[in-house]
Structures are given as structure tokens and as C-alpha cells.
Design an enzyme around this catalytic site. Structure first.
Site, PDB file in Angstrom:
ATOM      1  N   SER A   9     -15.541  69.704-106.368  1.00 26.85           N
ATOM      2  CA  SER A   9     -16.677  68.896-105.957  1.00 26.85           C
ATOM      3  C   SER A   9     -17.900  69.781-105.729  1.00 26.85           C
ATOM      4  O   SER A   9     -18.354  70.451-106.652  1.00 26.85           O
ATOM      5  CB  SER A   9     -16.298  68.087-104.709  1.00 26.85           C
ATOM      6  OG  SER A   9     -17.241  67.063-104.460  1.00 26.85           O
ATOM      7  N   ASP A  22     -14.870  57.944-110.154  1.00 27.92           N
ATOM      8  CA  ASP A  22     -15.676  58.971-109.519  1.00 27.92           C
ATOM      9  C   ASP A  22     -17.104  58.897-110.053  1.00 27.92           C
ATOM     10  O   ASP A  22     -17.309  58.990-111.268  1.00 27.92           O
ATOM     11  CB  ASP A  22     -15.069  60.353-109.828  1.00 27.92           C
ATOM     12  CG  ASP A  22     -15.744  61.489-109.091  1.00 27.92           C
ATOM     13  OD1 ASP A  22     -16.771  61.255-108.423  1.00 27.92           O
ATOM     14  OD2 ASP A  22     -15.250  62.623-109.194  1.00 27.92           O
ATOM     15  N   HIS A  64     -11.840  60.554-106.641  1.00 25.67           N
ATOM     16  CA  HIS A  64     -12.477  61.794-106.223  1.00 25.67           C
ATOM     17  C   HIS A  64     -11.769  62.317-104.969  1.00 25.67           C
ATOM     18  O   HIS A  64     -11.519  61.581-104.034  1.00 25.67           O
ATOM     19  CB  HIS A  64     -13.958  61.559-105.909  1.00 25.67           C
ATOM     20  CG  HIS A  64     -14.699  62.811-105.588  1.00 25.67           C
ATOM     21  ND1 HIS A  64     -15.372  63.534-106.551  1.00 25.67           N
ATOM     22  CD2 HIS A  64     -14.866  63.494-104.427  1.00 25.67           C
ATOM     23  CE1 HIS A  64     -15.922  64.597-105.987  1.00 25.67           C
ATOM     24  NE2 HIS A  64     -15.635  64.600-104.692  1.00 25.67           N
TER      25      HIS A  64
END
Length: 325
Positions: free
Chosen positions: A173, A264, A294
Site C-alpha cells: 500500500s 481495491d 485491500h
């Protein structure tokens, strides 16, 4: 059969969520943390989000903390060096950056996935505690990452590798934001990078940001809130260091693997980034894990099946790149 979590009916009507994703959403309905609730002190939100992270398994190996010298931090940048007993005499070294929107997360919260990677590859993992916003605005986290990477390149033997150990970057991320940016800036000594559902464009202007604007798990509102905490002014969101998708030259990058979640808002950024890498003549692969959300990768105790699929692809990619380098 478990009840469908609230708020995902539209997504569930179009796609098939994996059972591990459904059970995670159910748990979030009762134990979840509202990351952007300003009425709750930020430290409390950080603490509560860390509690909901993965739990560490017993680890057969060592975890040692080092402090990397930094002009910005008198006590240095904390890193954990994780080495399993199963390491060979010339191990790969992974430099790992946790996620959390550059506002949340810690090396402690991501220690479980780092230990799993160290065990399964096996390899040495350097788990980085970079500075967080809003206390430390852009580019603090990126400077910390560069300091650590350069230090690791010069101190392979000190942390359990050898002078011949291959080094790769792994970022999840927002940790993928840091890893991706570093590969543009430190162009020698990196054998590969693995970007796990990376945040590559802080402006969030892709179709998947519209489709999954309201989540599940990660929403565009959370992304915009985090971006606002990170940058010093709105124009900085397009700074190529903060948003690697805006980089112009991709020819110096190492071979790249992108591991993506199906549900996501960041998904399409990664595909766009992969195209730019391939157009520059650099090897790039991607794998989208069907049915995943995610955040699945760094919770190995919950996402056993989905996490294993991603790690198997990652390990095969790394071994292939190291063997051919």
C-alpha cells in the site's frame, strides 16, 4: 451460511468475494476502526488499528533492532532485522515498508508478515519504521526509506547477509509508494521490487477509484484524508516522488512484481504503472488475487488461502530474478 456484511451488496452482485474476505468484513463491522474520525485522538486510532492487525506466530529465528543513522533523527531510524534459522549462507535481503497511508502502521504491526516472508523464502527481512504524517510531512518517510536502503546496501554482512547478497524492496500500500519511489532514486544494487496493492498516485484519478470509491475496507475518502495529512500543499500530490505514477523515466527500474487486490480503489494505478515499466523495456509482472480486499497480504493469520497464493507468486518471482541476476 454467514450473513452478507452490510454495505457491499452492489459489489457482491457483480463479483465473487472470497470467504476469507467476507469473514474479514464481518469482523470489521464489530471491531473495525474509523481511521478518519477526528473526534478520536490520532494515537488512539493508530493503536486500535494496530490491534486489529495480524497476530505473530512463534518464529524460529532472530529479530534484532538496529538504528540507522539519520540527520533528521538523533536516535536514528529504527529497523528490525528478521532472520530465520533456515537461512542459507548467502541469503537474499528484503527491505520491507509497511502500509497505512503514510499516517498509520508500524514495523511492529507488520512483523507477522515479515516473519512469514523470512521463513518461507527464506531470507533476511529489514522491517522499516519510517516517520509518519502529519507529524512528519512529505518527504520525511521517503528520506527515511532512502537512508535505510543505502545503509543496508553498505552493511549487508552486519545484518546477516554477505557482500554478495541480493537486495529487493517490498512495499504494501503506502509502503509500496516508498518502495516504488526509491527504485527510481537508488538505481544500483536493487535486484527486484515487489509492490503489493501500491498507492502510486495520491490524486486517485483512475476508474477503480470510482468503482470502489466506498470500499470495502479502503475508501477514496480515507485515501484523500491521508494524502491531505501527508502533503504540504495540494500541488504536492502530483510530485513524482510522492506519486510515482507521475515519473517520466522508467528505464532504470529493476524487474517488478505487482500483487493486487481485486476489490481495491488502487487496483488500476498498478496496471497503469506496470504498462509504463513494460513500455520502458523493463520486466514487469502482475497477479490480481481474485476475491481479495485491500490489506489482505499483511494479515497472514486471517487470509490463509489468499495470502498463500500471493506469497507463492512472490517467492517464485524472487527466486527467478535472483537466479538470473
Amino acid at each position: 451460511m454467514s450473513k452478507m456484511p452490510e454495505g457491499i451488496e452492489e459489489i457482491a452482485s457483480k463479483y465473487k468475494l472470497h470467504s476469507e474476505s467476507l469473514s474479514f468484513l464481518e469482523s470489521q463491522q464489530t471491531d473495525g476502526v474509523n481511521l478518519i474520525d477526528e473526534s478520536v485522538p490520532l494515537e488512539d486510532r493508530r493503536r486500535r488499528s494496530a490491534v486489529s492487525s495480524s497476530q505473530a506466530e512463534e518464529f524460529a529465528g532472530t529479530v534484532k533492532e538496529f538504528r540507522v543513522p539519520s540527520a533528521a533523527l538523533p536516535d536514528g531510524i529504527p529497523i528490525d532485522v528478521i532472520k530465520p534459522r533456515s537461512c542459507n549462507s548467502n541469503p537474499i535481503i528484503l527491505v520491507y515498508f509497511h502500509g497505512g497511508g503514510l499516517v498509520f502502521g508500524s514495523k511492529e504491526a507488520d512483523r507477522p508478515i515479515c516473519q512469514v516472508l523470512a521463513r518461507d523464502l527464506p531470507c533476511v527481512v529489514v522491517n522499516v519504521e519510517y516517520r509518519l504524517a502529519p507529524e512528519h510531512k512529505f518527504p520525511a518517510a521517503f528520506e527515511d526509506g532512502k537512508n535505510v536502503l543505502r545503509w543496508v546496501l553498505m552493511n549487508k554482512a552486519l545484518i546477516g547477509g554477505t557482500n554478495d547478497s541480493k537486495i529487493g524492496l517490498v512495499g504494501c500500500s503506502a509502503g509500496g509508494t516508498i518502495a516504488a519511489s526509491l527504485c527510481h532514486e537508488v538505481t544500483k544494487g536493487i535486484t527486484f521490487q515487489v509492490l503489493v496493492y501500491p498507492w502510486l498516485d495520491l490524486t486517485c484519478d483512475q476508474p477503480s477509484c470510482t468503482e470502489f470509491e466506498n470500499g470495502p475496507v479502503l475508501t477514496v475518502e480515507i485515501l484523500r484524508w491521508c494524502a491531505d495529512k501527508v502533503v504540504n500543499n495540494p500541488e504536492e500530490e502530483k510530485n513524482p516522488r510522492a506519486s510515482p505514477l507521475f515519473r517520466e523515466n522508467f528505464t532504470s527500474l529493476p524487474p517488478t512484481l505487482l500483487l493486487l487486490a481485486e476489490f481495491d480503489p488502487l487496483r488500476d494505478q498498478a496496471y497503469h504503472y506496470k504498462r509504463k515499466i513494460k513500455d520502458a523495456g523493463i520486466d514487469a509482472e502482475s497477479l490480481m488475487i481474485k476475491g481479495s480486499l485491500h490489506g489482505f497480504f499483511d494479515k497472514p493469520d486471517h487470509y490463509k488461502d489468499l495470502g498463500l497464493k500471493a506469497r507463492e507468486k512472490m517467492i517464485a518471482f524472487i527466486k527467478k530474478r535472483v537466479a538470473s541476476s
